[in-house]
Every structure is written in structure tokens, then in C-alpha cells.
Design a protein around this motif. Structure first.
Motif, PDB file in Angstrom:
ATOM      1  N   HIS A  50       0.835  -1.203   0.000  1.00  0.00           N
ATOM      2  CA  HIS A  50       0.000   0.000   0.000  1.00  0.00           C
ATOM      3  C   HIS A  50       0.870   1.253   0.000  1.00  0.00           C
ATOM      4  O   HIS A  50       0.625   2.201  -0.761  1.00  0.00           O
ATOM      5  CB  HIS A  50      -0.925  -0.007   1.219  1.00  0.00           C
ATOM      6  N   GLU A  51       1.903   1.255   0.826  1.00  0.00           N
ATOM      7  CA  GLU A  51       2.784   2.420   0.891  1.00  0.00           C
ATOM      8  C   GLU A  51       3.515   2.641  -0.433  1.00  0.00           C
ATOM      9  O   GLU A  51       3.635   3.773  -0.912  1.00  0.00           O
ATOM     10  CB  GLU A  51       3.804   2.243   2.028  1.00  0.00           C
ATOM     11  N   ALA A  52       3.996   1.544  -1.037  1.00  0.00           N
ATOM     12  CA  ALA A  52       4.727   1.669  -2.303  1.00  0.00           C
ATOM     13  C   ALA A  52       3.803   2.163  -3.410  1.00  0.00           C
ATOM     14  O   ALA A  52       4.166   3.052  -4.192  1.00  0.00           O
ATOM     15  CB  ALA A  52       5.343   0.315  -2.688  1.00  0.00           C
ATOM     16  N   VAL A  53       2.602   1.601  -3.483  1.00  0.00           N
ATOM     17  CA  VAL A  53       1.656   1.981  -4.536  1.00  0.00           C
ATOM     18  C   VAL A  53       1.293   3.455  -4.430  1.00  0.00           C
ATOM     19  O   VAL A  53       1.329   4.200  -5.421  1.00  0.00           O
ATOM     20  CB  VAL A  53       0.387   1.104  -4.460  1.00  0.00           C
ATOM     21  N   THR A  54       0.920   3.888  -3.240  1.00  0.00           N
ATOM     22  CA  THR A  54       0.482   5.278  -3.085  1.00  0.00           C
ATOM     23  C   THR A  54       1.639   6.251  -3.291  1.00  0.00           C
ATOM     24  O   THR A  54       1.448   7.333  -3.850  1.00  0.00           O
ATOM     25  CB  THR A  54      -0.155   5.497  -1.704  1.00  0.00           C
ATOM     26  N   GLU A  83     -10.909   0.285  -1.060  1.00  0.00           N
ATOM     27  CA  GLU A  83     -11.466   1.627  -0.869  1.00  0.00           C
ATOM     28  C   GLU A  83     -10.364   2.654  -0.636  1.00  0.00           C
ATOM     29  O   GLU A  83     -10.411   3.770  -1.165  1.00  0.00           O
ATOM     30  CB  GLU A  83     -12.429   1.620   0.322  1.00  0.00           C
ATOM     31  N   SER A  84      -9.334   2.258   0.124  1.00  0.00           N
ATOM     32  CA  SER A  84      -8.237   3.195   0.396  1.00  0.00           C
ATOM     33  C   SER A  84      -7.458   3.510  -0.883  1.00  0.00           C
ATOM     34  O   SER A  84      -6.980   4.640  -1.063  1.00  0.00           O
ATOM     35  CB  SER A  84      -7.295   2.622   1.454  1.00  0.00           C
ATOM     36  N   TYR A  85      -7.345   2.522  -1.794  1.00  0.00           N
ATOM     37  CA  TYR A  85      -6.697   2.789  -3.075  1.00  0.00           C
ATOM     38  C   TYR A  85      -7.532   3.759  -3.906  1.00  0.00           C
ATOM     39  O   TYR A  85      -7.017   4.719  -4.479  1.00  0.00           O
ATOM     40  CB  TYR A  85      -6.499   1.487  -3.852  1.00  0.00           C
ATOM     41  N   ALA A  86      -8.829   3.520  -3.962  1.00  0.00           N
ATOM     42  CA  ALA A  86      -9.706   4.399  -4.732  1.00  0.00           C
ATOM     43  C   ALA A  86      -9.653   5.823  -4.199  1.00  0.00           C
ATOM     44  O   ALA A  86      -9.622   6.793  -4.972  1.00  0.00           O
ATOM     45  CB  ALA A  86     -11.140   3.865  -4.705  1.00  0.00           C
ATOM     46  N   ILE A  90      -6.196   5.562  -7.080  1.00  0.00           N
ATOM     47  CA  ILE A  90      -5.659   4.350  -7.716  1.00  0.00           C
ATOM     48  C   ILE A  90      -6.809   3.382  -7.959  1.00  0.00           C
ATOM     49  O   ILE A  90      -7.392   2.838  -7.015  1.00  0.00           O
ATOM     50  CB  ILE A  90      -4.589   3.699  -6.827  1.00  0.00           C
ATOM     51  N   THR A  91      -7.149   3.167  -9.205  1.00  0.00           N
ATOM     52  CA  THR A  91      -8.300   2.323  -9.523  1.00  0.00           C
ATOM     53  C   THR A  91      -7.933   1.117 -10.390  1.00  0.00           C
ATOM     54  O   THR A  91      -8.817   0.463 -10.943  1.00  0.00           O
ATOM     55  CB  THR A  91      -9.390   3.159 -10.221  1.00  0.00           C
ATOM     56  N   ASP A  92      -6.644   0.843 -10.520  1.00  0.00           N
ATOM     57  CA  ASP A  92      -6.185  -0.362 -11.218  1.00  0.00           C
ATOM     58  C   ASP A  92      -5.805  -1.405 -10.171  1.00  0.00           C
ATOM     59  O   ASP A  92      -4.932  -1.154  -9.321  1.00  0.00           O
ATOM     60  CB  ASP A  92      -4.972  -0.049 -12.096  1.00  0.00           C
ATOM     61  N   ILE A  93      -6.454  -2.563 -10.237  1.00  0.00           N
ATOM     62  CA  ILE A  93      -6.213  -3.645  -9.285  1.00  0.00           C
ATOM     63  C   ILE A  93      -5.828  -4.913 -10.031  1.00  0.00           C
ATOM     64  O   ILE A  93      -6.456  -5.259 -11.047  1.00  0.00           O
ATOM     65  CB  ILE A  93      -7.471  -3.936  -8.438  1.00  0.00           C
ATOM     66  N   VAL A  94      -4.787  -5.603  -9.550  1.00  0.00           N
ATOM     67  CA  VAL A  94      -4.492  -6.958 -10.016  1.00  0.00           C
ATOM     68  C   VAL A  94      -5.050  -7.898  -8.952  1.00  0.00           C
ATOM     69  O   VAL A  94      -4.506  -8.001  -7.850  1.00  0.00           O
ATOM     70  CB  VAL A  94      -2.982  -7.184 -10.216  1.00  0.00           C
ATOM     71  N   ASP A 126     -18.394  -2.923  -7.259  1.00  0.00           N
ATOM     72  CA  ASP A 126     -18.066  -1.579  -6.765  1.00  0.00           C
ATOM     73  C   ASP A 126     -18.109  -0.563  -7.899  1.00  0.00           C
ATOM     74  O   ASP A 126     -18.537   0.584  -7.720  1.00  0.00           O
ATOM     75  CB  ASP A 126     -16.688  -1.600  -6.102  1.00  0.00           C
ATOM     76  N   GLY A 127     -17.628  -0.979  -9.080  1.00  0.00           N
ATOM     77  CA  GLY A 127     -17.746  -0.152 -10.269  1.00  0.00           C
ATOM     78  C   GLY A 127     -16.655   0.864 -10.511  1.00  0.00           C
ATOM     79  O   GLY A 127     -16.683   1.579 -11.515  1.00  0.00           O
ATOM     80  N   ARG A 128     -15.665   0.940  -9.618  1.00  0.00           N
ATOM     81  CA  ARG A 128     -14.622   1.967  -9.773  1.00  0.00           C
ATOM     82  C   ARG A 128     -13.291   1.423 -10.277  1.00  0.00           C
ATOM     83  O   ARG A 128     -12.363   2.205 -10.511  1.00  0.00           O
ATOM     84  CB  ARG A 128     -14.384   2.675  -8.431  1.00  0.00           C
ATOM     85  N   PHE A 129     -13.186   0.111 -10.461  1.00  0.00           N
ATOM     86  CA  PHE A 129     -11.874  -0.471 -10.669  1.00  0.00           C
ATOM     87  C   PHE A 129     -11.705  -1.104 -12.053  1.00  0.00           C
ATOM     88  O   PHE A 129     -12.627  -1.702 -12.604  1.00  0.00           O
ATOM     89  CB  PHE A 129     -11.590  -1.533  -9.604  1.00  0.00           C
ATOM     90  N   ASN A 130     -10.502  -0.950 -12.588  1.00  0.00           N
ATOM     91  CA  ASN A 130     -10.059  -1.695 -13.755  1.00  0.00           C
ATOM     92  C   ASN A 130      -9.339  -2.929 -13.224  1.00  0.00           C
ATOM     93  O   ASN A 130      -8.321  -2.794 -12.527  1.00  0.00           O
ATOM     94  CB  ASN A 130      -9.126  -0.845 -14.615  1.00  0.00           C
ATOM     95  N   ILE A 131      -9.863  -4.103 -13.520  1.00  0.00           N
ATOM     96  CA  ILE A 131      -9.405  -5.319 -12.837  1.00  0.00           C
ATOM     97  C   ILE A 131      -8.595  -6.201 -13.781  1.00  0.00           C
ATOM     98  O   ILE A 131      -9.096  -6.647 -14.821  1.00  0.00           O
ATOM     99  CB  ILE A 131     -10.617  -6.121 -12.303  1.00  0.00           C
ATOM    100  N   ARG A 132      -7.353  -6.468 -13.398  1.00  0.00           N
ATOM    101  CA  ARG A 132      -6.519  -7.432 -14.115  1.00  0.00           C
ATOM    102  C   ARG A 132      -6.390  -8.690 -13.265  1.00  0.00           C
ATOM    103  O   ARG A 132      -6.498  -8.640 -12.035  1.00  0.00           O
ATOM    104  CB  ARG A 132      -5.125  -6.843 -14.386  1.00  0.00           C
TER     105      ARG A 132
END
Length: 285
Positions: A50-54, A83-86, A90-94, A126-132
Motif C-alpha cells: 500500500h505504501e509503495a503503490v500510493t 477503498e483506500s486505493y480508490a 488508484i483504480t487499477d487492481i491486479v 463496486d464499479g470503480r476499478f479496472n481489474i486485471r
């Protein structure tokens, strides 16, 4: 135009932090489509990820995809991380099932997602994420058959995933055969080949054995000879470039590189293929 992307893992020490930022600085100049940051087995690097991504998102402007797994967390806890990413933009999730700490069969958390499909469904709702999601050109160690891998990938795409990133492989034909099987099964989402430049043959071979990636006999012989002659890096660059070129010649439009936070071989391959401009030489006064 061919798109490229990179995977990093979160640092666990100050020295590793410097190594990560050197990797990001080196590869950012190649203008990647996105970069991703992994989770450790059992969610052991959840906070570090989480820290690295943000931080990457805030400090570099690169598009960042965060890995998210089902291991050792309730559904509520997992979606709280999403939710914390959004909230951070950040809305890209693997989205992955994940591995248990210490290995062994996957055991869902009592209140958690039982599979990656359930996680994908929740993220999609949720509708906010681009999911890989992950995909396996060589049979996953837990899969009953090659067809089972394809069938499960279809379930993940049908659940709401938009793209698949594959496990690494050593021969282009492995990916191309897998892509054909996926197309025959009705999977029309992009399937991006995962590329692992071989920085250390002994380490990569151990990694491949653990995740079920087939190791061709000719590759073992080639690296044995190259290491003896001090040409391992040259061989690795040539083989990776050749494989990537074959993939592009067969219609692949994106390459996802597993960097292991070691940027230089990946950078050399990208430059050798003409996918990024060579760095300008400084003028001498």
C-alpha cells in the motif's frame, strides 16, 4: 504501438527502498503504460505494498496497479484496502487469490473471499476499478489440466476482469498455444504475456520449478555454457529480445515485464527492441 508495463515488489528495508526507486527511475524513462506492485505470500507485505503503490502514484505520475489477494483477510478488510486505493486515486487492481504463507493448499479466511472469482465480482460490483487477473500458459501447479486453467480464466473474465497478465514462460510458442486455447474457449479480453528477463539463471530456475513453468532442456544447456564463459547477461538479453520479437510478430500488443526490482536487463531488452528511445548522450564541452 506496442505497450509495455512493469512489475515491482515492495521494499522491506532501507536498502531495498533505494533499489526500488533506482528501478523506477531507470524504467520510467521508457514510458510504461502502467506499473504494478506485488503482495507477498499470505499478505505479508500488505502494508508495504500500500505504501509503495500510493508513493509511486503520488511522486512519479505513473499509472499504478495494486495487487490485492484473498489471503488472511475478511471480505470487509479486503474491500477496505480497495477503498483506500480508490480514495488515493488508484483504480487499477491486479486481483489474485494469493498464496498461503509457507506454501501449502489455500485455506480461505473464515469471513474472506473463497477465490479470486469472488474478489473480482466484489470489485466489479463496486464499479470503480479496472481489474486485471493472472493467467497460466504452463499449467498451474493446482490445476487438474490445461483446460482447467483456461476454464478458470474464463470465469474470472466473466466475473468482471478486463485483462489478464500471464505467468512467465521461456518459449514464445508456450504463450501462443495458450492464447489459441483461450480464444477457442470464448475469452476475448486481452491476454498480456508476462516476461521475466533472466538476471540469475539459478534463481529463475528455482522460481520456475516452484510455479510450474516448463524449463526447456536447451535453455539449461545454454545458460550452463554461458555462465562458464561469462556471457550470461549477453545470452539473457539476446534470448529475451528474440522471444519478445516473436510474440510481437504474432500479434501481441503489450508486454508485461517482471523486473524483480532489477531494471538494467529489462531496460536493455526494451531498448534493443526499439520500444523506447535510447537515452541521449551528454555533450562534452
Amino acid at each position: 504501438m506496442t505497450r509495455i508495463s512493469y512489475e515491482f515488489f515492495p521494499p522491506k528495508s532501507l536498502q531495498a527502498s533505494f533499489k526500488l526507486w533506482d528501478t523506477i527511475h531507470t524504467l520510467a524513462a521508457t514510458a510504461p503504460d502502467f506499473v504494478s506492485v506485488t503482495y507477498g505470500a499470505g499478505g505479508t507485505t500488505r502494508k508495504l505494498t500500500h505504501e509503495a503503490v500510493t508513493t509511486i502514484n503520488k511522486e512519479t505520475g505513473l499509472r499504478v496497479a495494486a495487487h490485492l489477494t484473498c489471503v488472511d483477510a475478511s471480505k470487509a478488510e479486503t474491500m477496505e484496502i480497495a477503498e483506500s486505493y480508490a480514495a488515493a486515486g488508484i483504480t487499477d487492481i491486479v486481483a489474485l487469490r494469493g498464496d498461503m504463507p509457507g506454501g501449502g493448499a489455500f485455506v480461505p479466511h473464515a469471513e474472506g473471499f473463497a477465490s479470486s472469482v469472488e474478489l473480482i465480482e466484489a470489485l466489479a460490483a463496486d464499479g470503480r476499478f479496472n481489474i486485471r487477473v493472472g493467467a497460466y500458459p504452463d499449467r498451474h501447479p493446482e490445476a487438474a489440466s490445461d483446460d482447467a486453467d483456461v476454464e478458470f480464466l474464463k470465469r474470472k473474465i466473466d466475473a468482471g476482469a478486463t485483462e489478464a497478465l500471464t505467468q512467465f514462460f521461456f518459449e514464445a510458442e508456450t504463450f501462443l498455444r495458450f492464447r489459441d486455447r483461450c480464444a477457442a474457449a470464448g475469452i476475448d479480453a486481452p491476454i498480456v504475456p508476462g516476461i521475466l528477463p533472466i538476471e540469475n539463471w539459478k534463481g529463475v530456475k528455482k522460481f520456475a520449478t516452484g510455479c510450474g513453468t516448463t524449463i526447456p532442456a536447451w535453455l539449461e544447456e545454454a545458460f550452463t555454457a554461458a555462465e562458464r564463459d561469462g556471457r550470461a547477461d549477453l545470452l539473457a538479453t539476446a534470448l529475451c529480445t528474440e522471444m519478445c520479437t516473436e510474440l510481437l510478430e504474432n500479434g501481441v500488443e503489450q508486454l508485461h515485464f517482471y523486473t524483480l526490482n532489477k531494471p538494467h536487463l529489462t531496460r536493455d531488452v526494451v531498448h534493443a527492441m526499439g520500444l523506447a528511445p535510447e537515452p541521449a548522450l551528454e555533450k562534452v564541452a
